[in-house]
Scaffold this motif. Structure first.
Motif, PDB file in Angstrom:
ATOM      1  N   VAL A 181      67.871  23.188  15.235  1.00 30.65           N
ATOM      2  CA  VAL A 181      66.601  23.077  16.036  1.00 30.65           C
ATOM      3  C   VAL A 181      66.138  24.351  16.667  1.00 30.65           C
ATOM      4  O   VAL A 181      66.793  25.021  17.187  1.00 30.65           O
ATOM      5  N   TRP A 182      64.934  24.744  16.217  1.00 30.89           N
ATOM      6  CA  TRP A 182      64.073  26.039  16.716  1.00 30.89           C
ATOM      7  C   TRP A 182      62.907  25.451  17.561  1.00 30.89           C
ATOM      8  O   TRP A 182      62.402  24.741  17.341  1.00 30.89           O
ATOM      9  N   ASP A 183      63.045  26.417  18.736  1.00 25.54           N
ATOM     10  CA  ASP A 183      61.876  26.172  19.759  1.00 25.54           C
ATOM     11  C   ASP A 183      61.139  27.389  20.029  1.00 25.54           C
ATOM     12  O   ASP A 183      61.763  28.439  20.176  1.00 25.54           O
ATOM     13  N   GLU A 184      59.899  27.460  20.049  1.00 23.63           N
ATOM     14  CA  GLU A 184      59.393  28.268  20.592  1.00 23.63           C
ATOM     15  C   GLU A 184      58.885  28.125  22.173  1.00 23.63           C
ATOM     16  O   GLU A 184      58.508  27.213  22.393  1.00 23.63           O
ATOM     17  N   LEU A 185      59.389  29.152  23.090  1.00 22.24           N
ATOM     18  CA  LEU A 185      59.524  28.726  24.534  1.00 22.24           C
ATOM     19  C   LEU A 185      58.213  29.589  24.910  1.00 22.24           C
ATOM     20  O   LEU A 185      57.562  30.463  24.453  1.00 22.24           O
ATOM     21  N   PRO A 186      57.564  28.876  26.189  1.00 23.78           N
ATOM     22  CA  PRO A 186      56.317  29.420  26.332  1.00 23.78           C
ATOM     23  C   PRO A 186      56.350  30.887  27.099  1.00 23.78           C
ATOM     24  O   PRO A 186      55.533  31.565  26.929  1.00 23.78           O
ATOM     25  N   THR A 187      57.665  31.635  27.134  1.00 23.39           N
ATOM     26  CA  THR A 187      57.637  32.933  27.545  1.00 23.39           C
ATOM     27  C   THR A 187      57.553  34.080  26.191  1.00 23.39           C
ATOM     28  O   THR A 187      57.559  35.062  26.383  1.00 23.39           O
ATOM     29  N   GLY A 188      57.475  33.320  24.824  1.00 20.41           N
ATOM     30  CA  GLY A 188      57.398  33.907  23.937  1.00 20.41           C
ATOM     31  C   GLY A 188      59.011  34.238  23.316  1.00 20.41           C
ATOM     32  O   GLY A 188      58.823  34.637  22.028  1.00 20.41           O
ATOM     33  N   GLU A 189      59.758  33.749  23.827  1.00 14.23           N
ATOM     34  CA  GLU A 189      61.283  33.723  23.433  1.00 14.23           C
ATOM     35  C   GLU A 189      61.214  32.620  22.400  1.00 14.23           C
ATOM     36  O   GLU A 189      60.657  31.643  22.476  1.00 14.23           O
ATOM     37  N   SER A 190      62.285  32.738  21.321  1.00 13.50           N
ATOM     38  CA  SER A 190      62.514  31.576  20.621  1.00 13.50           C
ATOM     39  C   SER A 190      64.187  31.229  20.910  1.00 13.50           C
ATOM     40  O   SER A 190      64.881  32.057  21.212  1.00 13.50           O
TER      41      SER A 190
END
Lengths: 213, 174
Positions: free
Chosen positions: A184-193
């Motif tokens: 599972v991949w997520d894009e975080l609000p901080t721009g990190e993945s």
């Protein structure tokens, strides 16, 4: 109506039209040779008949054009027609992914921590340090927790970093103990993945089927 | 690329007859990998030879390759959510020393989730190996899935002759 069932009526209609055309031409020849005073009314009726047949033919051609191609394979009883497929929207895909990850987390949470969990976590630590893994872009954080049937690896990558190579090489380095996994991949609000790998020990893959995952 | 895809598909279909993979009940499928869909995982790489239907490591170190394909949806291909895919690969070697090839097959879905499986095979010159991935491992959660393969090729090894299919389209995992 199946396309095949239209072919015969069309053929018959074509034959009738051909016969009518021949009759008109034949009468014309006869009239040229032997003028007849009653021919005009008969010709008008025949032309009207041909016109109606023409209209019917046009309607049938229109209907035939709206049907699937005659040579297209008929959908089998076991396969869903492509036309009925529902392509999920981006929101639906996200919701589905969230539901699946929730299921994966549920399985992980109910899987007891086994006595040998530390051994498996150490094995994953070795994979992190594998030279083939260390050769690619590294995560800023990483961790692993193991249960009886599976281990969960989490990692975060700085903005712009390509983390899939790292995730692939870690999974590859663990191929001797694990086979099936869900990622599972997520894009975080901080721009990190962020990536979460649920990796299942060999022989425990049936849990995925049992849980519909 | 457009010229290659039909060729790859044709090869795949031809291979379907050659490989001992049952597709008698196949909702068939689908696509092959070739030079148009495989690339070195780390960008330009002269250590890999990309043939029309295979990829070979021509260096003395392990090389990584990734192949991506998308399922073509038409009347012949029904990608039913809940079912999985079967993927078969042939692995060869020109080395006299046994070499391993490890591949990760992954079915990516929308929303950033993927089901994947890792397999290893050892091969030596004259004795090609084979990797088989099964539907339970490569589950498709939706009908917009894509298939990718990531392989680590040891020196003198190669991969090729891909066949992907969804053999039991009528069996849906709840």
């Amino acid at each position: 109506m199946r396309p095949q069932s239209i072919v015969l009526p069309l053929a018959l209609l074509g034959a009738v039209l051909a016969l009518a055309a021949w009759a008109i031409l034949a009468r014309g020849h006869l009239r040229d040779g032997r003028p007849s005073s009653g021919a005009d009314s008969t010709d008008a009726a025949l032309r009207e008949h041909v016109r109606r047949l023409d209209e019917r033919l046009s309607r049938m051609e229109t209907l035939l054009g709206a049907l699937p191609a005659v040579n297209a394979p008929a959908a089998s009883a076991n396969s869903a027609p492509a036309e009925t497929a529902h392509l999920p929207t981006e929101d639906e895909a996200r919701q589905q992914a969230a539901r699946i990850q929730s299921g994966l987390e549920g399985v992980f949470a109910t899987d007891a921590r086994a006595n040998d969990a530390g051994k498996w976590e150490a094995r994953i630590g070795q994979a992190f340090d594998d030279p083939e893994v260390a050769a690619v872009a590294q995560p800023s954080t990483r961790s692993a927790q193991c249960r009886t049937r599976e281990c969960r690896i989490t990692a975060q990558f700085p903005p712009g970093a390509e983390g899939s190579e790292w995730a692939n090489r870690v999974a590859m380095s663990l191929a001797d103990g694990f086979s099936s996994s869900r990622v599972v991949w997520d894009e975080l609000p901080t721009g990190e993945s962020a990536v979460t790998l649920y990796i299942f020990k060999k022989g425990t893959e049936n849990i995925l089927t049992e849980q519909g995952l | 690329m457009n010229a290659i895809r039909p060729l790859a598909l044709a090869l795949t279909l031809a291979c379907a007859a050659a490989l001992p993979v049952s597709n008698a009940q196949a909702g068939l499928v689908h696509a092959g990998f070739g030079s148009g869909v495989c690339k070195a995982s780390n960008g330009a790489n002269t250590n890999l030879f990309f043939g029309l239907y295979n990829v070979k490591n021509v260096s003395n170190t392990t090389q990584y390759v990734t192949c991506n394909t998308e399922f073509i949806r038409d009347r012949l291909v029904n990608l039913l959510p809940g079912a999985g895919y079967k993927l078969s690969m042939i692995v060869g070697s020109t080395s006299a020393v046994p070499q391993t090839v490890t591949c990760i097959a992954s079915v990516g879905q929308g929303g950033g989730i993927a089901s994947q499986s890792t397999k290893v095979v050892t091969t030596v010159a004259g004795a090609p190996g084979r990797l088989d991935f099964f539907p339970v491992e490569l589950k498709a959660y939706s009908d917009t899935s894509s298939l990718s393969v990531y392989c680590g090729l040891k020196p003198a090894t190669n991969i090729g002759l891909f066949l992907a299919q969804q053999p039991e389209v009528n069996v849906l995992v709840p």
